[in-house]
Design a protein around this motif. Structure first.
Motif, PDB file in Angstrom:
ATOM      1  N   UNK A   1      32.620  -0.869  10.132  1.00  0.00           N
ATOM      2  CA  UNK A   1      32.723  -1.708   8.932  1.00  0.00           C
ATOM      3  C   UNK A   1      31.876  -1.124   7.807  1.00  0.00           C
ATOM      4  N   UNK A   2      30.670  -0.667   8.133  1.00  0.00           N
ATOM      5  CA  UNK A   2      29.813  -0.016   7.131  1.00  0.00           C
ATOM      6  C   UNK A   2      30.494   1.242   6.595  1.00  0.00           C
ATOM      7  N   UNK A   3      31.054   2.025   7.494  1.00  0.00           N
ATOM      8  CA  UNK A   3      31.737   3.252   7.101  1.00  0.00           C
ATOM      9  C   UNK A   3      32.950   2.950   6.229  1.00  0.00           C
ATOM     10  N   UNK A   4      33.688   1.909   6.597  1.00  0.00           N
ATOM     11  CA  UNK A   4      34.886   1.529   5.831  1.00  0.00           C
ATOM     12  C   UNK A   4      34.512   1.061   4.430  1.00  0.00           C
ATOM     13  N   UNK A   5      33.437   0.292   4.327  1.00  0.00           N
ATOM     14  CA  UNK A   5      33.066  -0.242   3.023  1.00  0.00           C
ATOM     15  C   UNK A   5      32.677   0.868   2.041  1.00  0.00           C
ATOM     16  N   UNK A   6      31.878   1.811   2.503  1.00  0.00           N
ATOM     17  CA  UNK A   6      31.414   2.871   1.613  1.00  0.00           C
ATOM     18  C   UNK A   6      32.443   3.982   1.421  1.00  0.00           C
TER      19      UNK A   6
ATOM     20  N   UNK B   1      20.147 -12.867   6.550  1.00  0.00           N
ATOM     21  CA  UNK B   1      19.056 -12.715   5.583  1.00  0.00           C
ATOM     22  C   UNK B   1      18.129 -11.565   5.982  1.00  0.00           C
ATOM     23  N   UNK B   2      17.818 -11.463   7.276  1.00  0.00           N
ATOM     24  CA  UNK B   2      16.915 -10.408   7.751  1.00  0.00           C
ATOM     25  C   UNK B   2      17.501  -9.023   7.476  1.00  0.00           C
ATOM     26  N   UNK B   3      18.774  -8.839   7.811  1.00  0.00           N
ATOM     27  CA  UNK B   3      19.395  -7.523   7.613  1.00  0.00           C
ATOM     28  C   UNK B   3      19.577  -7.240   6.128  1.00  0.00           C
ATOM     29  N   UNK B   4      19.840  -8.298   5.342  1.00  0.00           N
ATOM     30  CA  UNK B   4      19.978  -8.128   3.899  1.00  0.00           C
ATOM     31  C   UNK B   4      18.687  -7.597   3.294  1.00  0.00           C
ATOM     32  N   UNK B   5      17.555  -8.115   3.746  1.00  0.00           N
ATOM     33  CA  UNK B   5      16.261  -7.670   3.232  1.00  0.00           C
ATOM     34  C   UNK B   5      15.955  -6.254   3.699  1.00  0.00           C
ATOM     35  N   UNK B   6      16.287  -5.966   4.933  1.00  0.00           N
ATOM     36  CA  UNK B   6      15.930  -4.657   5.489  1.00  0.00           C
ATOM     37  C   UNK B   6      16.893  -3.557   5.055  1.00  0.00           C
ATOM     38  N   UNK B   7      18.170  -3.880   4.864  1.00  0.00           N
ATOM     39  CA  UNK B   7      19.154  -2.874   4.475  1.00  0.00           C
ATOM     40  C   UNK B   7      19.802  -3.276   3.145  1.00  0.00           C
ATOM     41  N   UNK B   8      21.101  -3.625   3.167  1.00  0.00           N
ATOM     42  CA  UNK B   8      21.746  -4.209   2.001  1.00  0.00           C
ATOM     43  C   UNK B   8      22.854  -5.128   2.491  1.00  0.00           C
ATOM     44  N   UNK B   9      23.558  -5.748   1.562  1.00  0.00           N
ATOM     45  CA  UNK B   9      24.486  -6.816   1.927  1.00  0.00           C
ATOM     46  C   UNK B   9      25.639  -6.318   2.788  1.00  0.00           C
ATOM     47  N   UNK B  10      26.050  -5.084   2.617  1.00  0.00           N
ATOM     48  CA  UNK B  10      27.206  -4.605   3.357  1.00  0.00           C
ATOM     49  C   UNK B  10      26.843  -4.220   4.789  1.00  0.00           C
ATOM     50  N   UNK B  11      25.613  -3.802   4.996  1.00  0.00           N
ATOM     51  CA  UNK B  11      25.130  -3.656   6.361  1.00  0.00           C
ATOM     52  C   UNK B  11      25.075  -5.032   7.019  1.00  0.00           C
ATOM     53  N   UNK B  12      24.613  -6.024   6.263  1.00  0.00           N
ATOM     54  CA  UNK B  12      24.557  -7.391   6.788  1.00  0.00           C
ATOM     55  C   UNK B  12      25.939  -7.877   7.178  1.00  0.00           C
TER      56      UNK B  12
END
Length: 292
Positions: A275-280, A139-150
């Motif tokens: 994982x972030x790099x792969x998603x985007x 939840x913390x990372x979702x608020x600060x970044x976005x769901x895929x960073x989370x």
């Protein structure tokens, strides 16, 4: 991404050990039992003689040396079942030791009793705690970044927890409250390092318009690498000192922390960021293109 194959190999090895050992090695906090810390004032007392003594009495006891072996201080862990008289078990154990090494030779320094039902409750609460912590971090990372960073951060945290559990199987470390504390500490350490890298990625996306996503991620990791290594080395030095001088009571915690710090540092660079790099798929996310 190729480096992550190491994690898959260790994960498969952990699963193999889990089935070979028919589960994890559980400490008395989770399965119940009696832990007696004592000093035996007899030069003949050592690990081998103690194990022989308990084997002769058909008692499945775990025995470890606490501190300097020359001081003959031992930690004896005994199993108990629901309905067993704990005090009677302790008295019989002391009698067996004194019959072997002499009357008055056993000096009890401490003891701990955990009933089996209480151990089951502890185990359930520990699992709930790990789940709640993971949800709050998500939840913390979702608020600060976005769901895929989370998602990248949570996968890294799950990776760290699994690696620590796999190494407890490999090193035959019993899982108890102190090991759960070590896992939670490492999760906090790992997510902090991950957020530092993610924050730098976001900043580099905003100002590095001439680079693609892969170059920006590499740049961000390299920019934070010195901070990551210095922090990890500092923590490792501390926990290694605890392992050497902390004694038997804190050794398992310090060893688990050593493993966790190494895997946590590895996962922030080679698990969360890829994982972030792969998603985007190499494209810059929209939220990073505008300044806030």
């Amino acid at each position: 991404f190729k480096v992550s194959i190491i994690s898959l190999i260790l994960f498969a090895f952990g699963i193999y050990l889990y089935f070979v050992n028919k589960g994890f090695y559980l400490g008395i906090d989770f399965k119940g039992g009696i832990k007696i810390e004592c000093v035996i004032k007899n030069k003949e007392a050592d690990i081998k003689s103690l194990r022989t003594l308990f084997a002769e009495n058909k008692i499945d006891a775990e025995i470890t040396v606490v501190g300097n072996p020359e001081e003959r201080e031992f930690m004896i862990t005994l199993p108990i079942k629901t309905g067993d008289d704990s005090e009677k078990v302790i008295t019989e154990t002391i009698n067996n030791l004194e019959n072997k090494f002499g009357k008055g030779s056993v000096d009890i320094r401490g003891r701990e009793i955990v009933e089996p039902k209480i151990g089951e409750t502890f185990a359930g609460k520990a699992i709930q705690l790990l789940i709640v912590v993971s949800i709050l971090i998500l939840f913390y990372i979702l608020v600060r970044f976005d769901i895929f960073y989370s998602f990248g951060a949570i996968v890294a945290l799950i990776h760290d927890a699994i690696m620590m559990l796999a190494f407890t199987l490999f090193l035959k470390i019993p899982i108890d409250i102190t090991i759960i504390a070590a896992i939670l500490t490492v999760l906090g350490y790992s997510v902090n390092d991950t957020i530092v890298i993610f924050d730098r990625i976001r900043e580099d996306i905003r100002f590095g318009y001439g680079k693609n996503m892969l170059e920006l991620c590499n740049l961000s990791v390299n920019q934070t690498l010195s901070r990551t290594l210095l922090t990890s080395i500092t923590v490792l030095i501390t926990v290694v000192i605890l392992m050497i001088f902390g004694g038997g009571a804190i050794y398992d915690f310090a060893l688990a922390m050593c493993i966790g710090v190494i895997t946590g540092t590895y996962s922030t660079v080679y698990i969360a960021t890829p994982i972030v790099l792969l998603w985007y798929k190499g494209q810059k996310p929209e939220f990073g293109r505008t300044r806030v």
